[in-house]
Design a protein around this motif. Sequence first.
Motif, mmCIF file in Angstrom:
data_model
loop_
_atom_site.group_PDB
_atom_site.id
_atom_site.type_symbol
_atom_site.label_atom_id
_atom_site.label_comp_id
_atom_site.label_asym_id
_atom_site.label_seq_id
_atom_site.Cartn_x
_atom_site.Cartn_y
_atom_site.Cartn_z
ATOM 1 N N ASN A 76 41.639 38.480 30.723
ATOM 2 C CA ASN A 76 40.213 38.247 30.511
ATOM 3 C C ASN A 76 39.714 37.388 31.657
ATOM 4 O O ASN A 76 39.902 36.162 31.664
ATOM 5 N N PRO A 77 39.088 37.997 32.660
ATOM 6 C CA PRO A 77 38.709 37.229 33.852
ATOM 7 C C PRO A 77 37.766 36.069 33.546
ATOM 8 O O PRO A 77 37.731 35.096 34.313
ATOM 9 N N ALA A 78 37.017 36.155 32.444
ATOM 10 C CA ALA A 78 36.103 35.062 32.109
ATOM 11 C C ALA A 78 36.858 33.765 31.850
ATOM 12 O O ALA A 78 36.343 32.672 32.091
ATOM 13 N N ALA A 79 38.110 33.877 31.367
ATOM 14 C CA ALA A 79 38.889 32.679 31.049
ATOM 15 C C ALA A 79 39.442 31.995 32.295
ATOM 16 O O ALA A 79 40.058 30.929 32.181
ATOM 17 N N LEU A 80 39.229 32.574 33.473
ATOM 18 C CA LEU A 80 39.544 31.837 34.699
ATOM 19 C C LEU A 80 38.727 30.561 34.775
ATOM 20 O O LEU A 80 39.079 29.615 35.504
ATOM 21 N N SER A 81 37.647 30.526 34.034
ATOM 22 C CA SER A 81 36.788 29.332 34.015
ATOM 23 C C SER A 81 37.532 28.114 33.461
ATOM 24 O O SER A 81 37.092 26.970 33.680
ATOM 25 N N ARG A 82 38.644 28.317 32.766
ATOM 26 C CA ARG A 82 39.407 27.202 32.209
ATOM 27 C C ARG A 82 40.234 26.479 33.279
ATOM 28 O O ARG A 82 40.762 25.401 33.016
ATOM 29 N N LEU A 83 40.348 27.096 34.459
ATOM 30 C CA LEU A 83 41.132 26.464 35.516
ATOM 31 C C LEU A 83 40.497 25.153 35.973
ATOM 32 O O LEU A 83 39.295 25.097 36.229
ATOM 33 N N GLU A 84 41.311 24.110 36.090
ATOM 34 C CA GLU A 84 40.842 22.834 36.620
ATOM 35 C C GLU A 84 41.310 22.626 38.052
ATOM 36 O O GLU A 84 40.829 21.738 38.747
ATOM 37 N N SER A 85 42.283 23.470 38.483
ATOM 38 C CA SER A 85 42.765 23.409 39.857
ATOM 39 C C SER A 85 43.271 24.793 40.231
ATOM 40 O O SER A 85 43.292 25.714 39.404
ATOM 41 N N SER A 86 43.672 24.960 41.464
ATOM 42 C CA SER A 86 44.212 26.247 41.891
ATOM 43 C C SER A 86 45.550 26.506 41.204
ATOM 44 O O SER A 86 46.307 25.567 40.902
ATOM 45 N N ASN A 87 45.838 27.789 40.961
ATOM 46 C CA ASN A 87 47.086 28.154 40.302
ATOM 47 C C ASN A 87 47.647 29.415 40.949
ATOM 48 O O ASN A 87 46.910 30.355 41.258
ATOM 49 N N VAL A 88 48.936 29.429 41.156
ATOM 50 C CA VAL A 88 49.631 30.609 41.652
ATOM 51 C C VAL A 88 50.836 30.857 40.753
ATOM 52 O O VAL A 88 51.452 29.911 40.255
ATOM 53 N N PHE A 89 51.137 32.106 40.504
ATOM 54 C CA PHE A 89 52.310 32.429 39.694
ATOM 55 C C PHE A 89 52.940 33.720 40.212
ATOM 56 O O PHE A 89 52.297 34.527 40.896
ATOM 57 N N PHE A 90 54.193 33.891 39.881
ATOM 58 C CA PHE A 90 54.838 35.175 40.092
ATOM 59 C C PHE A 90 55.845 35.404 38.971
ATOM 60 O O PHE A 90 56.387 34.457 38.399
ATOM 61 N N ASP A 91 56.052 36.670 38.655
ATOM 62 C CA ASP A 91 56.986 37.074 37.601
ATOM 63 C C ASP A 91 58.143 37.844 38.214
ATOM 64 O O ASP A 91 57.978 38.574 39.202
ATOM 65 N N MET A 92 59.294 37.719 37.600
ATOM 66 C CA MET A 92 60.439 38.523 37.994
ATOM 67 C C MET A 92 61.282 38.818 36.765
ATOM 68 O O MET A 92 61.225 38.107 35.753
ATOM 69 N N LYS A 93 62.030 39.910 36.856
ATOM 70 C CA LYS A 93 62.885 40.316 35.743
ATOM 71 C C LYS A 93 64.355 40.217 36.134
ATOM 72 O O LYS A 93 64.718 40.444 37.296
ATOM 73 N N MET A 94 65.164 39.902 35.149
ATOM 74 C CA MET A 94 66.598 39.916 35.352
ATOM 75 C C MET A 94 67.104 41.343 35.160
ATOM 76 O O MET A 94 66.746 42.018 34.192
ATOM 77 N N GLY A 95 67.904 41.809 36.093
ATOM 78 C CA GLY A 95 68.482 43.142 35.955
ATOM 79 C C GLY A 95 69.556 43.157 34.885
ATOM 80 O O GLY A 95 70.487 42.344 34.907
ATOM 81 N N SER A 223 44.493 43.755 41.911
ATOM 82 C CA SER A 223 43.247 43.328 41.268
ATOM 83 C C SER A 223 42.631 42.132 41.966
ATOM 84 O O SER A 223 43.329 41.289 42.549
ATOM 85 N N PHE A 224 41.315 42.064 41.893
ATOM 86 C CA PHE A 224 40.603 40.870 42.333
ATOM 87 C C PHE A 224 39.381 40.688 41.428
ATOM 88 O O PHE A 224 38.819 41.655 40.910
ATOM 89 N N GLY A 225 38.984 39.455 41.228
ATOM 90 C CA GLY A 225 37.846 39.196 40.340
ATOM 91 C C GLY A 225 37.521 37.725 40.279
ATOM 92 O O GLY A 225 38.034 36.912 41.056
ATOM 93 N N GLY A 226 36.670 37.376 39.329
ATOM 94 C CA GLY A 226 36.271 35.990 39.201
ATOM 95 C C GLY A 226 35.527 35.718 37.918
ATOM 96 O O GLY A 226 35.276 36.619 37.110
ATOM 97 N N SER A 227 35.205 34.474 37.719
ATOM 98 C CA SER A 227 34.455 34.052 36.526
ATOM 99 C C SER A 227 33.324 33.125 36.942
ATOM 100 O O SER A 227 33.402 32.433 37.969
ATOM 101 N N PHE A 228 32.299 33.149 36.120
ATOM 102 C CA PHE A 228 31.161 32.251 36.363
ATOM 103 C C PHE A 228 30.768 31.600 35.043
ATOM 104 O O PHE A 228 30.518 32.281 34.045
ATOM 105 N N GLU A 229 30.763 30.298 35.048
ATOM 106 C CA GLU A 229 30.433 29.525 33.855
ATOM 107 C C GLU A 229 28.919 29.380 33.770
ATOM 108 O O GLU A 229 28.291 28.790 34.647
ATOM 109 N N ILE A 230 28.341 29.946 32.703
ATOM 110 C CA ILE A 230 26.883 29.910 32.578
ATOM 111 C C ILE A 230 26.407 28.815 31.635
ATOM 112 O O ILE A 230 25.229 28.424 31.680
ATOM 113 N N VAL A 231 27.295 28.306 30.766
ATOM 114 C CA VAL A 231 26.940 27.199 29.865
ATOM 115 C C VAL A 231 28.118 26.250 29.795
ATOM 116 O O VAL A 231 29.265 26.668 29.596
#
Length: 556
Positions: A76-95, A223-231
């Motif tokens: 839900n891109p709107a919930a990017l508004s909950r970020l208070e700082s930059s965040n990076v993540f990556f996922d990996m699977k165990m074979g 994917s690319f996108g963003g959020s905008f806090e209106i209230v």
Amino acid sequence: MKKNFTIILIAGLTFFQTVIAQEADDTPVMQYWSGGFGKINLGLDLNLTGAGGGSGTFGGVYSPGLNNGASNLFLNPAALSRLESSNVFFDMKMGISNNTFGLGKDDLVSPETIQEETDSFFDDTDAFIVDNATSKKYTEFSDVEFSQPGGFSSFGLAFPVNDNFKLGIGYLSVLDISFNMLMNGVNTGLKATKTVGGNNTDIDIILSNNIISEFRLKMHQFSFGGSFEIVNKNNSKIALGFTASNYYLNNKIYLDSFNQGMIVLNNSSEYYFNDPNDPNLRFDQGETNQMFFRSGANFTDNKWAIQIGAYFEPAGNNSFLSNFRFSFVLDVKPNFNIRDKNAFSESYQPKFLTGSPLGEDDDALDIIIDSLDLAKPNSTVPTDNVFSDSLLVEFPSSLLIGLDAQLGKHILAINFVKYFGEYSFKYADYYLGYKPSAGLRIGFDLNMPDKLDGWAWAFVPVRLLFLDIDGLILQAFNKHTGYKNPHYRIGGGLMFGSPVVEGFEDSEDLKNSLDTPLPVGFSLGRQYTILENINVGAMVFGYPDLALRFSFGYNF
């Protein structure tokens, strides 16, 4: 399932023998059968329930209250508004594979099962006569592997442009399914007699078959996108978000069933298949003795899709409402209608056969010994097969309405989903689909104490169920690791709809088996924070995403 798989396998290996539709006076007698040797590998790399260490470990349930970070871009891109700082993540699977759990090839396809189902197949068929004199050697497998390939599966980065505007980019490998089978040394000998003018001609049909089958289906998205806090006033928050995703789909199919063999008349005259120097055939006039079945396609396409989200915290000055969060996500999925101009299908069969290799009912393969030309018994003709150079893959769009209820430190998440469209796979005459109308997903997130003391010890057996060995070790040294905020969660959901099945021999049975609410996801997951800014998540067990997907995130 093992039994059904073995039946399908035996039927596939004997397709060049099942050319006799019914037992008649000229039905051949099987002299010998050798099932040959084979290898099978099935790989499933699925990430259908999301990404990241938050909702990506929640069985397809979305909750903005979890530590989703940049993975909100996919959810839900709107919930990017909950970020208070930059965040990076990556996922990996165990074979992992069946060998990881001590399950060998015989545990998946046992020799006893192969023998039992082979004998049952021979006993039930009218395709040829099998008697006590028939020599049988059963199929042997040198390798049978069911695996989840390990490696990188997703990535995301999100950052605030200002207090109200957040941006994100990401990559997700949605699925990668592969199936490879190699069979060689599948041999059989059939004997028949043809009578012409009162004279009997003994006919021996000797065949050897090798099969290479390859299938791969993969899809990923950028994917690319963003959020905008209106209230953002009096502890109430409303945000809107948008994500654009480019989906890549590729489906490769290849089948090569090559037959060697010959026909021997009266134990003396030999006529070979696939012999380009046969003096009895007029190749310049279109006659041939080729005998094989070969087909292949490489379907590839890119499509854009969009996701529009809204996020609402209605707290205001009401302490009761502060326990709830609402999510709204319109997810418009792509449909792929793909054509491969280089797709091909070619096969040849003896003239004394009727029907086609994959035909059914009136078009099923049938051998007619009386029609065999004794002067050119190995003469073959091209066949018509079920084939298409186009493929249609459809995904339903959906509207998700999510409710988070904060129960102290814990979260109960409920998602209601309305679907538009269908999941379907259409190829030639085959149509397999499911038309969902609605879905329900429920998950519970349990937040445990940072320190292992008091009643928290009673929860250790449950943590072991979540394979939380790493968490226990890091918690034991929390003065150095900063281990905190451990979460344990379970989630899953169902979708309700109706199946569509056409073109299959057992279409009605398959349709009935799918005419039930279908699971869209289930998982056991966990998440914790170390060294203040590093978030670690794990999808321990799940459906359909299997197991052991780990997520690592960093706030900066």
